[in-house]
Structures are given as C-alpha cells and as structure tokens.
Design a protein around this motif. Structure first.
Motif, mmCIF file in Angstrom:
data_model
loop_
_atom_site.group_PDB
_atom_site.id
_atom_site.type_symbol
_atom_site.label_atom_id
_atom_site.label_comp_id
_atom_site.label_asym_id
_atom_site.label_seq_id
_atom_site.Cartn_x
_atom_site.Cartn_y
_atom_site.Cartn_z
ATOM 1 N N THR A 1 -1.021 12.461 -8.904
ATOM 2 C CA THR A 1 -1.771 13.743 -8.418
ATOM 3 C C THR A 1 -1.048 14.947 -8.680
ATOM 4 O O THR A 1 -1.480 16.013 -9.007
ATOM 5 N N TYR B 1 0.702 -1.316 0.006
ATOM 6 C CA TYR B 1 -0.052 -0.026 0.117
ATOM 7 C C TYR B 1 0.844 1.271 0.070
ATOM 8 O O TYR B 1 0.578 2.153 -0.742
ATOM 9 N N PHE B 2 1.949 1.038 0.794
ATOM 10 C CA PHE B 2 2.709 2.325 0.747
ATOM 11 C C PHE B 2 3.504 2.620 -0.648
ATOM 12 O O PHE B 2 3.507 3.768 -1.010
ATOM 13 N N ASN C 1 2.304 1.720 -3.544
ATOM 14 C CA ASN C 1 1.350 2.283 -4.483
ATOM 15 C C ASN C 1 0.952 3.643 -4.230
ATOM 16 O O ASN C 1 0.637 4.513 -5.125
ATOM 17 N N SER C 2 0.767 4.149 -2.824
ATOM 18 C CA SER C 2 0.577 5.551 -2.618
ATOM 19 C C SER C 2 1.491 6.487 -2.943
ATOM 20 O O SER C 2 1.086 7.538 -3.569
ATOM 21 N N VAL C 3 2.836 6.110 -3.166
ATOM 22 C CA VAL C 3 3.987 7.148 -3.731
ATOM 23 C C VAL C 3 3.688 7.360 -5.220
ATOM 24 O O VAL C 3 3.576 8.639 -5.546
ATOM 25 N N PHE D 1 0.489 7.056 -6.523
ATOM 26 C CA PHE D 1 -0.744 7.956 -6.908
ATOM 27 C C PHE D 1 -0.431 9.338 -6.416
ATOM 28 O O PHE D 1 -1.137 10.228 -6.963
ATOM 29 N N VAL D 2 0.467 9.679 -5.580
ATOM 30 C CA VAL D 2 0.933 11.047 -5.064
ATOM 31 C C VAL D 2 1.483 11.750 -6.485
ATOM 32 O O VAL D 2 1.213 12.766 -6.676
#
Length: 137
Positions: free
Chosen positions: A45, A34-35, A37-39, A41-42
């Motif tokens: 964005t 999850y961490f 993937n969040s990088v 996504f950020v």
C-alpha cells in the motif's frame, strides 16, 4: 460444592497444563500469520500510494508546463523519466518506471490528453492517471 472447589489445593496436573499449552499454541499460530501478512500488505500500500503521488506530481508538472511551453509538450513527455523526481522522493522500490503520453484530442481544440503510467516490479504492477490539459498560454 463451591466451597469444596475452593478448598481443593491439589493443583493442575501435567496433562492439564500441557493440554492448555497445546490449545494456546494452536490458537496463536494462525494469528501470527495474519500479522506477517499484514506487514506485506502495508508495504504494498505504501508503494502504491507513492506511485500515485509520483503520477500526480508528474501531472501537475505538465499542467504548469502547458502554460509556458504548449507546443513542446509531446517532446518533453518523451524525455520525461523518474529521474526528474529523484530529489523529491525516497523511493520505496528501485525500479519505478514512468511513461508520459501527451496527445491532441480530436473533439476539442487547444486541449491535449495526458496519461501518466507508473510501473514497478518489472512491470508486474502499474498505475495510470489521465487528465486533459488546456492551452494556458
């Protein structure tokens, strides 16, 4: 019963320790995914936000230009490129492409429709911003 547990100094066995390590490992790996993937996504964005800023700046440029050069807006839109904004931004991607379309509206006199489209990743991603321009001169 509790005093028996407190006075027991046998410790943990190797099997119990290894079981705890395996359970923690199984629990931690999905969280690490999850961490990661969040990088991503950020970053996406940030790119989208910068594209919106570029489209907004382009729109404002044409709005201010409409006050001075109303009759030549179409030709300026045809020649407008991302290079016009290169000194203002540190681009997150190298392949931003900008397209500006200015067209007369049929319903309202002295008003033009402007559409700014920003694309990146070889056109796989894009963002559009539309507005109306009024003859400021």
């Amino acid at each position: 019963m509790f005093s028996k547990l407190l006075n027991n100094s046998a410790g943990y066995s190797l099997v119990e320790t290894m079981s705890a390590v395996v359970i923690l490992t199984i629990a931690i790996f999905p969280a690490l995914g999850y961490f990661a993937n969040s990088v991503g996504f950020v970053h996406q964005t940030e790119i989208r936000s910068q594209a919106m800023d570029i489209a907004s700046d382009t729109m404002e440029t044409f709005k201010s230009e409409s006050k001075n050069n109303w009759s030549n807006l179409n030709s300026e839109a045809d020649s407008y490129t991302i290079n016009n904004l290169a000194d203002k931004y540190d681009f997150f991607v190298d392949d931003y492409n900008i397209e500006v379309q200015v067209s007369a509206t049929e319903l309202i006199e002295d008003v033009k429709d402007i559409k700014v489209t920003i694309s990146w990743n070889d056109g796989a991603n894009n963002l559009s911003l539309s507005s109306l321009l009024r003859d400021g001169g």
